[in-house]
Design a protein around this motif. Structure first.
Motif, PDB file in Angstrom:
ATOM      1  N   VAL A   1       0.839  -1.206   0.000  1.00 43.87           N
ATOM      2  CA  VAL A   1       0.000   0.000   0.000  1.00 43.87           C
ATOM      3  C   VAL A   1       0.873   1.254   0.000  1.00 43.87           C
ATOM      4  CG1 VAL A   1      -1.642   1.336   1.375  1.00 43.87           C
ATOM      5  CG2 VAL A   1      -1.978  -1.118   1.080  1.00 43.87           C
ATOM      6  N   ILE A   2       1.873   1.278   0.852  1.00 49.19           N
ATOM      7  CA  ILE A   2       2.764   2.439   0.924  1.00 49.19           C
ATOM      8  C   ILE A   2       3.534   2.600  -0.384  1.00 49.19           C
ATOM      9  CG2 ILE A   2       4.799   3.379   2.101  1.00 49.19           C
ATOM     10  CD1 ILE A   2       3.631   2.077   4.679  1.00 49.19           C
ATOM     11  N   GLY A   3       3.975   1.501  -0.977  1.00 46.36           N
ATOM     12  CA  GLY A   3       4.661   1.564  -2.266  1.00 46.36           C
ATOM     13  C   GLY A   3       3.759   2.103  -3.355  1.00 46.36           C
ATOM     14  N   PHE A   4       2.496   1.679  -3.367  1.00 47.45           N
ATOM     15  CA  PHE A   4       1.547   2.193  -4.349  1.00 47.45           C
ATOM     16  C   PHE A   4       1.349   3.698  -4.184  1.00 47.45           C
ATOM     17  CE2 PHE A   4      -2.806   3.391  -5.441  1.00 47.45           C
ATOM     18  CZ  PHE A   4      -2.806   3.070  -6.795  1.00 47.45           C
ATOM     19  N   ILE A   5       1.229   4.161  -2.947  1.00 43.79           N
ATOM     20  CA  ILE A   5       1.056   5.598  -2.691  1.00 43.79           C
ATOM     21  C   ILE A   5       2.281   6.367  -3.151  1.00 43.79           C
ATOM     22  CG2 ILE A   5       0.848   7.318  -0.851  1.00 43.79           C
ATOM     23  CD1 ILE A   5      -0.927   5.255   0.631  1.00 43.79           C
ATOM     24  N   ILE A   6       3.472   5.859  -2.876  1.00 42.15           N
ATOM     25  CA  ILE A   6       4.698   6.545  -3.292  1.00 42.15           C
ATOM     26  C   ILE A   6       4.781   6.615  -4.813  1.00 42.15           C
ATOM     27  CG2 ILE A   6       7.222   6.307  -3.362  1.00 42.15           C
ATOM     28  CD1 ILE A   6       7.042   5.283  -0.459  1.00 42.15           C
ATOM     29  N   VAL A   7       4.480   5.515  -5.495  1.00 39.44           N
ATOM     30  CA  VAL A   7       4.513   5.512  -6.962  1.00 39.44           C
ATOM     31  C   VAL A   7       3.500   6.508  -7.519  1.00 39.44           C
ATOM     32  CG1 VAL A   7       3.998   4.098  -9.000  1.00 39.44           C
ATOM     33  CG2 VAL A   7       5.457   3.202  -7.197  1.00 39.44           C
TER      34      VAL A   7
ATOM     35  N   ALA B   1       6.534  18.113 -15.546  1.00 40.71           N
ATOM     36  CA  ALA B   1       6.619  18.148 -17.008  1.00 40.71           C
ATOM     37  C   ALA B   1       5.811  19.316 -17.557  1.00 40.71           C
ATOM     38  CB  ALA B   1       6.121  16.833 -17.597  1.00 40.71           C
ATOM     39  N   TYR B   2       4.697  19.613 -16.937  1.00 42.06           N
ATOM     40  CA  TYR B   2       3.890  20.743 -17.393  1.00 42.06           C
ATOM     41  C   TYR B   2       4.545  22.073 -17.010  1.00 42.06           C
ATOM     42  CZ  TYR B   2       0.093  24.034 -17.874  1.00 42.06           C
ATOM     43  OH  TYR B   2      -0.659  25.121 -18.225  1.00 42.06           O
ATOM     44  N   ASP B   3       4.979  22.176 -15.754  1.00 41.58           N
ATOM     45  CA  ASP B   3       5.538  23.445 -15.276  1.00 41.58           C
ATOM     46  C   ASP B   3       6.871  23.791 -15.934  1.00 41.58           C
ATOM     47  OD1 ASP B   3       3.450  24.048 -13.649  1.00 41.58           O
ATOM     48  OD2 ASP B   3       4.382  23.287 -11.817  1.00 41.58           O
ATOM     49  N   PHE B   4       7.694  22.797 -16.230  1.00 38.52           N
ATOM     50  CA  PHE B   4       9.019  23.066 -16.760  1.00 38.52           C
ATOM     51  C   PHE B   4       9.125  22.781 -18.249  1.00 38.52           C
ATOM     52  CE2 PHE B   4       9.789  22.027 -12.213  1.00 38.52           C
ATOM     53  CZ  PHE B   4      10.139  23.312 -11.836  1.00 38.52           C
ATOM     54  N   HIS B   5       8.007  22.752 -18.939  1.00 42.37           N
ATOM     55  CA  HIS B   5       8.034  22.575 -20.390  1.00 42.37           C
ATOM     56  C   HIS B   5       8.729  23.781 -21.009  1.00 42.37           C
ATOM     57  CE1 HIS B   5       6.595  22.213 -24.526  1.00 42.37           C
ATOM     58  NE2 HIS B   5       6.463  20.927 -24.253  1.00 42.37           N
ATOM     59  N   PRO B   6       9.585  23.591 -22.021  1.00 37.78           N
ATOM     60  CA  PRO B   6      10.348  24.709 -22.591  1.00 37.78           C
ATOM     61  C   PRO B   6       9.477  25.861 -23.090  1.00 37.78           C
ATOM     62  CG  PRO B   6      11.228  22.647 -23.372  1.00 37.78           C
ATOM     63  CD  PRO B   6      10.005  22.315 -22.585  1.00 37.78           C
ATOM     64  N   ASP B   7       8.301  25.571 -23.585  1.00 36.11           N
ATOM     65  CA  ASP B   7       7.434  26.658 -24.049  1.00 36.11           C
ATOM     66  C   ASP B   7       7.015  27.571 -22.905  1.00 36.11           C
ATOM     67  OD1 ASP B   7       7.575  25.773 -26.616  1.00 36.11           O
ATOM     68  OD2 ASP B   7       5.643  24.735 -26.585  1.00 36.11           O
ATOM     69  N   ARG B   8       6.922  27.038 -21.714  1.00 40.58           N
ATOM     70  CA  ARG B   8       6.512  27.855 -20.569  1.00 40.58           C
ATOM     71  C   ARG B   8       7.696  28.607 -19.971  1.00 40.58           C
ATOM     72  NH1 ARG B   8       1.930  27.196 -17.886  1.00 40.58           N
ATOM     73  NH2 ARG B   8       2.953  27.361 -15.875  1.00 40.58           N
ATOM     74  N   LEU B   9       8.910  28.115 -20.176  1.00 38.99           N
ATOM     75  CA  LEU B   9      10.078  28.736 -19.566  1.00 38.99           C
ATOM     76  C   LEU B   9      10.727  29.811 -20.429  1.00 38.99           C
ATOM     77  CD1 LEU B   9      11.829  25.595 -18.093  1.00 38.99           C
ATOM     78  CD2 LEU B   9      10.468  27.282 -16.869  1.00 38.99           C
ATOM     79  N   SER B  10      10.395  29.847 -21.714  1.00 41.77           N
ATOM     80  CA  SER B  10      11.123  30.727 -22.618  1.00 41.77           C
ATOM     81  C   SER B  10      10.811  32.203 -22.377  1.00 41.77           C
ATOM     82  CB  SER B  10      10.802  30.374 -24.061  1.00 41.77           C
ATOM     83  OG  SER B  10       9.437  30.670 -24.346  1.00 41.77           O
TER      84      SER B  10
ATOM     85  N   VAL C   1       3.856  14.087  -9.349  1.00 44.75           N
ATOM     86  CA  VAL C   1       4.901  15.120  -9.349  1.00 44.75           C
ATOM     87  C   VAL C   1       5.558  15.200 -10.723  1.00 44.75           C
ATOM     88  CG1 VAL C   1       7.180  15.699  -8.403  1.00 44.75           C
ATOM     89  CG2 VAL C   1       5.314  15.086  -6.874  1.00 44.75           C
ATOM     90  N   GLY C   2       5.777  14.054 -11.356  1.00 44.40           N
ATOM     91  CA  GLY C   2       6.358  14.049 -12.695  1.00 44.40           C
ATOM     92  C   GLY C   2       5.474  14.734 -13.721  1.00 44.40           C
ATOM     93  N   VAL C   3       4.180  14.501 -13.649  1.00 47.11           N
ATOM     94  CA  VAL C   3       3.258  15.149 -14.594  1.00 47.11           C
ATOM     95  C   VAL C   3       3.225  16.652 -14.369  1.00 47.11           C
ATOM     96  CG1 VAL C   3       0.814  15.355 -15.203  1.00 47.11           C
ATOM     97  CG2 VAL C   3       1.843  13.102 -14.964  1.00 47.11           C
ATOM     98  N   VAL C   4       3.143  17.061 -13.114  1.00 45.36           N
ATOM     99  CA  VAL C   4       3.110  18.501 -12.818  1.00 45.36           C
ATOM    100  C   VAL C   4       4.430  19.154 -13.213  1.00 45.36           C
ATOM    101  CG1 VAL C   4       3.001  20.187 -10.936  1.00 45.36           C
ATOM    102  CG2 VAL C   4       1.370  18.305 -11.023  1.00 45.36           C
TER     103      VAL C   4
END
Length: 87
Positions: A52-58, A69-78, A64-67
């Motif tokens: 259960v704890i492993g599932f929550i961590i994954v 990827a959206y926040d640090f996308h090059p189009d948003r940083l330029s 966090v990876g999706v957020v």
């Protein structure tokens, strides 16, 4: 209907739909535990809470990876407000 009222109604509808789905999922989960000896044995074993704890961590890492990827996308940083070559 005012636009904000429409959004509020959509939020209420989505909340009711998710709540109903969760109730059905809990009922099915309880039925699975009661009728399946292997499921009951897994829940009572020492491997249950680490799973259960492993599932929550994954799940958190994926979110966090999706957020990120959206926040640090090059189009948003330029900082550019117009497309390349002024098109």
């Amino acid at each position: 209907m005012i636009r904000s009222q429409l959004a509020f109604a959509a939020i209420i509808t989505a909340t009711l739909a998710v709540g109903t789905a969760l109730l059905y999922a809990l009922d099915d989960g309880a039925r699975l535990i009661n009728e399946n000896a292997a499921a009951r044995a897994f829940i009572l074993s020492d491997a249950f809470w680490p799973a259960v704890i492993g599932f929550i961590i994954v799940a958190l890492v994926v979110m966090v990876g999706v957020v990120s990827a959206y926040d640090f996308h090059p189009d948003r940083l330029s900082g550019r407000t117009e497309p390349e070559r002024g098109n």
